[in-house]
Design an enzyme around this catalytic site. Structure first.
Site, PDB file in Angstrom:
ATOM      1  CB  ALA A  16      -0.934  -0.004   1.212  1.00 62.08           C
ATOM      2  CE1 TYR A 157       4.378  -7.392 -12.121  1.00 61.08           C
ATOM      3  CE2 TYR A 157       3.357  -7.761 -14.261  1.00 61.08           C
ATOM      4  CZ  TYR A 157       3.313  -7.228 -12.984  1.00 61.08           C
ATOM      5  OH  TYR A 157       2.193  -6.537 -12.572  1.00 61.08           O
TER       6      TYR A 157
END
Length: 336
Positions: A16, A157
């Site tokens: 976050a 990724y």
């Protein structure tokens, strides 16, 4: 399956400190949820909590590295310790390396898998016991359109995001079989204008960029908040994500050809950047707690996401398209 209104939820957001995770935490808090935010950087989390408390909402932070299961478990435990329960777990944390396969070391590839795949696995493992104790809840995993279609320069990724898709599909079925009313959502964004492109490790010799167009991070936050209240299997964010998904299903070789033609060049800017430049591959980039990245000039709206938030307009668009198709067929028949 019934999920609580957001203003009655306790939500834990992992990853976050910036980008999608940060805007998601802010949006949950603005809607009245109690939030626990976590990431590797204490300073960024502190500034986020201060911002949330500044507009009168409740927030707590916990510093953790998602590579370590015990630290991820501690996020969930902290959430329950502070607020008494956990209703929604949102897992965003991810890192990236931009390099060809033969210029990526085994250690670097594994590190991406450990953060981007195993971190998501650990998150679900940590959250599930608490969600089961509540008897309902939501697991929201931020994956990527690269979970459907891999891209060059991003093999690690893409592999991790494909792994995330496989993991949550298996988990979802297990929960359904066991009759647990827990919603499992995969959010798959297109290219989003976050600091991800600034902070990734690059071996391209230049600053990397996503293949345009870009979309606003708030679009992803809106999708996550929607999934927190409405059980949703998959949520593709951005028109390009939906288009790429369809074309990949129809003709993977066509997508191969398009990527060979433009996909590699479009991920390279003209701005020189060395492998030693600041990046968040092994540690956070100091003080970079932005939501938006450097490519605001390439951000476009997403018509499909707008329609999904307006069901009546969505059905109207579908009906209009069908009507036009019907009229076209009639005209064709008359001319024939």
């Amino acid at each position: 399956m019934q999920l609580k209104p957001i203003n009655q939820q306790v939500v834990s957001i992992v990853g976050a400190s910036s980008g999608i995770g940060r805007i998601t935490a802010l949006e949950f808090a603005r809607r009245g949820a109690k939030v626990v935010v976590s990431a590797r950087s204490e300073s960024k989390l502190k500034s986020l909590v201060e911002e949330i408390r500044g507009f009168g909402s409740e927030a707590t932070f916990y510093v953790a590295d998602v590579e370590v299961f015990e630290q991820v478990k501690a996020i969930a435990d902290k959430t329950v310790e502070v607020y008494g329960r956990l209703d929604t777990w949102v897992h965003v944390a991810a890192i990236g390396i931009f390099a060809t396969v033969d210029n990526t070391t085994p250690e670097e590839f594994k590190h991406v898998i450990d953060v981007d795949l195993m971190g998501q696995v650990y998150g679900a493992m940590a959250a599930l016991p608490h969600l089961k104790r509540e008897g309902r809840g939501a697991l929201i995993h931020v994956s990527s359109m690269e979970g459907r279609r891999s891209l060059p320069y991003q093999s690690a990724y893409s592999a991790a995001k494909h792994g995330v898709e496989g993991f949550i599909e298996a988990m979802r079925v297990e929960l359904q079989y066991q009759k647990w009313p827990i919603s499992v959502t995969s959010v798959k964004p297109a290219v989003i204008n976050t600091p991800f492109w600034n902070n990734g490790l690059t071996k391209l010799g230049v600053k990397p960029t996503g293949i345009p167009p870009y979309y606003d991070p708030k679009l992803v936050a809106d999708a996550i908040l929607y999934a927190a209240e409405h059980p949703t299997r998959d949520y593709l964010v951005g028109d390009v994500a939906k288009i790429l998904d369809v074309v990949q299903r129809l003709s993977p070789s066509l997508v191969d050809s398009l990527l060979v033609l433009v996909g590699l060049d479009l991920q390279r800017t003209s701005e020189a950047k060395s492998e030693d430049a600041p990046n968040n591959f092994y540690q956070p980039v100091a003080e970079d707690d932005r939501v938006n990245g450097d490519y605001g000039n390439l951000v476009v709206p997403s018509i499909s996401d707008w329609l999904e938030k307006n069901p009546l307009l969505q059905w109207g668009a579908i009906a209009g398209t069908l009507a036009l198709a019907f009229l076209a067929v009639q005209v064709f028949k008359k001319e024939a």
